[in-house]
Scaffold this motif. Sequence first.
Motif: not given
Length: 633
Positions: A88-92
Amino acid sequence: MTSMISTFIIDVDTMDMIVKDPETLFKYLAGTLVATGITLKVWPYLKSYSTSIDSAKTNKNKNKKVNQKQTKPREIQSLQRRFLPVFFLFRMSFWMAGPYFFQVYSSKIFLLSGGSSTSNITPEATAKLFVGRISLIGYLAIVLLSSFTGKFTEKYGHKAATLCAGILYGIGSISVFSNTPFYLYAGRAIGSVASSWLCSAPESWLIGEFLTIQGILNKKEKEKSSSSKRKMDDDDEDDEDDDKNDNKKVCWLSETFALAYGGDPIIAIIAGQTASVAANHAGNPTGPFSLSPWFIVTALVFVTLYWAENKSNRGGRSSEEEKNNHANDNEDKKSSISSNSNDDDDDTAVTTNDDEDDDEQPFTEQSRCTGLQMIFSDPKILLVGVVQSLFEGSMYIFVVVWPPAISNSVKRYFGPTAITPFGTVFSCFMACAFIGSIICGKLSKARSVDVKSTMTGILFISTIAFSVAVYAIQTQNLLTIIVAFFIFEACVGMYFPSIGILRSKLIPDSHRSTIMPLFTIPLNVLVVGVIYFHPTLGDIGALIIACVACAIAAVCMIPLRSILREEDRQRRLDAKNKWAKLKIASVFLSKLHRTRRKSDLLKNTSIRSVGRRASLTSVENSRQSLCTRASIC
């Protein structure tokens, strides 16, 4: 009458307030779309909640047993806690940088003219030229360097690849603050390669770690089964239990992917709003790019602290585990074979492994030829490849076209000083894709609608949406452009589940890794060609090409749909014929069983009559013997 007039006036006033500025308009649209998506997602659960309470009360004991059987292992829970935050941090970070891509590079247009404002080319054409070159550099870097990233991942492992890709992506994000063309081009190339690398390396790590956990759980189950000392007759039942447990473990992996990609649209919506706030706070489009690297840094800290290294050797197992397995195999050999023969066997084992490694390289070269042969020999694979390449190519063309198209329409509608909230517009697009995925799920559950019909409808609706968008851009109608783009994004949300189902049915698993990369060749040719000629074509010309691509994909989907329907009809006829044959065979067997039963009954009656006669003769003989004895006495 007066109340109707007052409500109409109120509605008119609210509409005037909504259409006051672009930020308010797109925030209202984003809120409406998000509320609609949440309602469509949650409403079935709320509807069945009242009925599920009664059934849960009556079947409380049964549900306890089921929950005990389907409890998630601690290893799987730990794996999900380690993977999902990083994902989720990468996609954010991805979604924050995406909406302001066109605006941040178009703000560097003075670099092309060396800072001078005297030029015959308009600023809009110059911006499109520069952004087209930047995009072209990114696509070419992905095509040229993807093989090197794959080799690096295979050699050093998925954790090292994820760390390296995250660092490179951060460098690419920071490069937008430079005013030197060389650093902008290099940063875009590095960021594009890193973004595609980050889409594969973390997922590969998840699969490899899952396979390692699966091996550990299998060993524990084998130890439990060996300690229980079951009988030999129960071996078949044990194998069935192992298969069931394997299926459950595969479900945990699919559940992890479902959690990741189910939360991805929500992360994209939040990222779009955050990017819009960052851009407004910074006063320039570089605001989201200054915030995006911090999510990457946080993700890399998680990876460094909580991830263990694994490699893609032998199904994703780590090298340490392979060494342990080799050591266990050698110990087993030593226990059964003498030391001299064991040395010979070890040498032969090493040579056979070397031969296998030597055979893998020509296999990869031959696999391309076999992949092309399978594509052109099977019309179904060829058609689904054409559909995928054309639709995804039109999707990437849309990514390049929508920022300038909406920005120009916003300036025409609200005034030349109006600022387009690209982050909020991107949130609207992601909400539409979220709604489309929900609609696709509901259609897949309906028996009357199949995937083939859904896919055909998606392609035709996308063609209509692009044609409407072309007309709206010519007339500079902002609301029509918004509606057309929203409809296309909803089609994108419906497309990916549908094409995944079609690929799983049509492309064999043994050649999927060789066939899928071949589909990206025409896709990249289409996208790179449109990006290169985008300054000449303009937004309308690029959208016309996307519309034609969707139309050709829809035309290709019609024969594919007819072929698949004919196969389904033939399969149903074969099933009916088999059922008729089975029915005839069952009638024949029942008649044969009846005749055998009658013959058995006759045999039994004859045997009984013979037995009775024998018993009567024995009784008569015994009576006569008694009488003779009595007469003698």
